[in-house]
Design an enzyme around this catalytic site. Sequence first.
Site, PDB file in Angstrom:
ATOM      1  N   SER A  65       5.627  -1.654   1.438  1.00 56.09           N
ATOM      2  CA  SER A  65       4.447  -1.193   0.689  1.00 56.09           C
ATOM      3  C   SER A  65       4.425  -1.601  -0.779  1.00 56.09           C
ATOM      4  CB  SER A  65       4.324   0.322   0.780  1.00 56.09           C
ATOM      5  OG  SER A  65       3.784   0.655   2.026  1.00 56.09           O
ATOM      6  N   LYS A  68       1.728  -3.847  -1.756  1.00 54.44           N
ATOM      7  CA  LYS A  68       0.362  -3.350  -2.036  1.00 54.44           C
ATOM      8  C   LYS A  68      -0.005  -3.535  -3.510  1.00 54.44           C
ATOM      9  CE  LYS A  68       0.203  -0.028   1.754  1.00 54.44           C
ATOM     10  NZ  LYS A  68       1.257   0.637   2.502  1.00 54.44           N
ATOM     11  N   TYR A 189      -1.663  -8.943   5.921  1.00 56.38           N
ATOM     12  CA  TYR A 189      -1.034  -7.691   5.466  1.00 56.38           C
ATOM     13  C   TYR A 189       0.412  -7.593   5.969  1.00 56.38           C
ATOM     14  CZ  TYR A 189       0.057  -2.703   5.342  1.00 56.38           C
ATOM     15  OH  TYR A 189       0.687  -1.493   5.147  1.00 56.38           O
ATOM     16  N   TYR A 241       3.086   7.844  -2.368  1.00 59.93           N
ATOM     17  CA  TYR A 241       2.345   8.509  -1.272  1.00 59.93           C
ATOM     18  C   TYR A 241       2.174  10.000  -1.515  1.00 59.93           C
ATOM     19  CZ  TYR A 241       3.390   4.059   0.687  1.00 59.93           C
ATOM     20  OH  TYR A 241       3.502   2.728   0.864  1.00 59.93           O
ATOM     21  N   VAL A 259       8.967   1.189   2.738  1.00 56.17           N
ATOM     22  CA  VAL A 259       9.872   1.715   3.774  1.00 56.17           C
ATOM     23  C   VAL A 259      11.086   0.808   4.023  1.00 56.17           C
ATOM     24  CG1 VAL A 259       8.215   3.184   4.978  1.00 56.17           C
ATOM     25  CG2 VAL A 259       8.448   0.793   5.663  1.00 56.17           C
TER      26      VAL A 259
HETATM   27  O1  DON Z   1       2.159  -0.700   7.092  1.00 51.97           O
HETATM   28  C1  DON Z   1       3.328  -0.460   7.322  1.00 51.97           C
HETATM   29  O2  DON Z   1       3.634   0.308   8.187  1.00 51.97           O
HETATM   30  C2  DON Z   1       4.453  -1.094   6.518  1.00 51.97           C
HETATM   31  N1  DON Z   1       4.455  -2.473   6.621  1.00 51.97           N
HETATM   32  C3  DON Z   1       4.439  -0.673   5.085  1.00 51.97           C
HETATM   33  C4  DON Z   1       4.501   0.780   4.951  1.00 51.97           C
HETATM   34  C5  DON Z   1       5.351   1.291   3.862  1.00 51.97           C
HETATM   35  O3  DON Z   1       6.167   0.645   3.254  1.00 51.97           O
HETATM   36  C6  DON Z   1       5.168   2.705   3.591  1.00 51.97           C
HETATM   37  N2  DON Z   1       6.150   3.158   2.659  1.00 51.97           N
HETATM   38  N3  DON Z   1       6.684   3.970   2.213  1.00 51.97           N
END
Ligand code: DON
Length: 310
Positions: A65, A68, A189, A241, A259
Site C-alpha cells: 500500500s 498508493k 494496481y 488505515y 502489508v
Molecule cells: O490491495 C491489496 O490487498 C494489497 N496489494 C495492498 C494492501 C495493503 O498493503 C494494505 N496495508 N496495510
Amino acid sequence: MAVDVQSILEMALEKGRNVLYEGKVASYIPELAKADSSNLGVCLMKKDGTIYKAGDYNIPFTMQSISKTFSLILALQTAGYDKVFSKIGMEPTGDRFDSILQLELKDWRPFNPMINAGAIVTASCVETEDPFGSFLELVRKVCNNPRISLNEEVYQSEKRTGTRNRSIAFLLKSDNVLDGEPEDILDIYFRMCSVMVTAKDLARYGMVLSNHGIDPDTGEQLIDPTIVRIVTTLMMLCGMYDESGEYAVKVGLPSKSGVGGGIVAISRKGVGIGTFGPMLNKKGNSVGGEKILQVLSRELGLHVFDLATF
Ligand code: DON
C-alpha cells in the site's frame, strides 16, 4: 548536548523486537505468508546525506500500500488535481483498507486515495503511455536506486487471488467512477503493490518528501511542493488505515504502511524514516515498525505538534 541518534535507533529497534510476538505476517496474499517473521529494521536519512540504520534496513520487501502514495503523486502530476479529486475524496474512513461498505452507503466516490478503492481509481488516473513504467521510474528516482524492480511471484500471487480488489473495481465500474477495463487497471494496481524496496529506500523517499520534493543531491525538483503537501496531508489523515487516529496521537508523523511490512514516515527539515517488519497487527500495520516510530518520535521530539528538538 548532541543527540546520539544511532543509540536511540538501536534502542528503538530493541523495543520493536519485544512486540513482534503480537503480530502475524500477512497471509491473504499467499506469497506474503513466506515472509521471515523475525525481520525488523529501520533507517533514518537526513537531507545532508547522514544515514542512521539498524537491523534489517537493507532487506527488500514489496511496498504494497505504500505504492498508493507514489501512484497519487503520478496521477496528480499527469491528470491534475481537479480530475483526481473529482473521482476520489479526501476524508478518512475509519474502515478496513479493503472495505467496500462506504461505496454503497454514502458516495459513489472512494473516500480517499489511501484505501484500496481510492488507489484503484488513482491508478486509472495515471495518464501516461505506460503507467507502470512511469511509476517504476518515479520510485527509482525518488529512492535513488535504479535496481528497484517488480517481485514477479508476489504480483502473480496477488493477481490470482485478489478477489476483493476485483469486487471493488467492478463495483466502481458499475458506478461509472472507473474509466477503462477493470482488469487492466487492477493489473497496474497489483504491479505497483509488488515493487520491492528496502527500509533505506523508504527513508530516502521520506527525506525527499520532507525536503519539499527536492532531491538534495542533484537539486532537482522531483515532485512539486503542492503535490507533496497533498500527499503528506492525506498520509497524516489516512495513511495507517483505520488506525490513523491512534497512530497520529502516538507517533504524529505523516506515514504510510503496507502489508509487506514497510512504513515510510516524514519528519521535518529533510528527515525521512523507513521501517520494515512483516509482523502485522489486526489493522494491517507493522507492529515492530510502529513501535520503532513511536520510540523515535518520543526520544527525538518528532511529533508534528511537538516543539522541534531534532
Ligand atoms: O490491495 C491489496 O490487498 C494489497 N496489494 C495492498 C494492501 C495493503 O498493503 C494494505 N496495508 N496495510
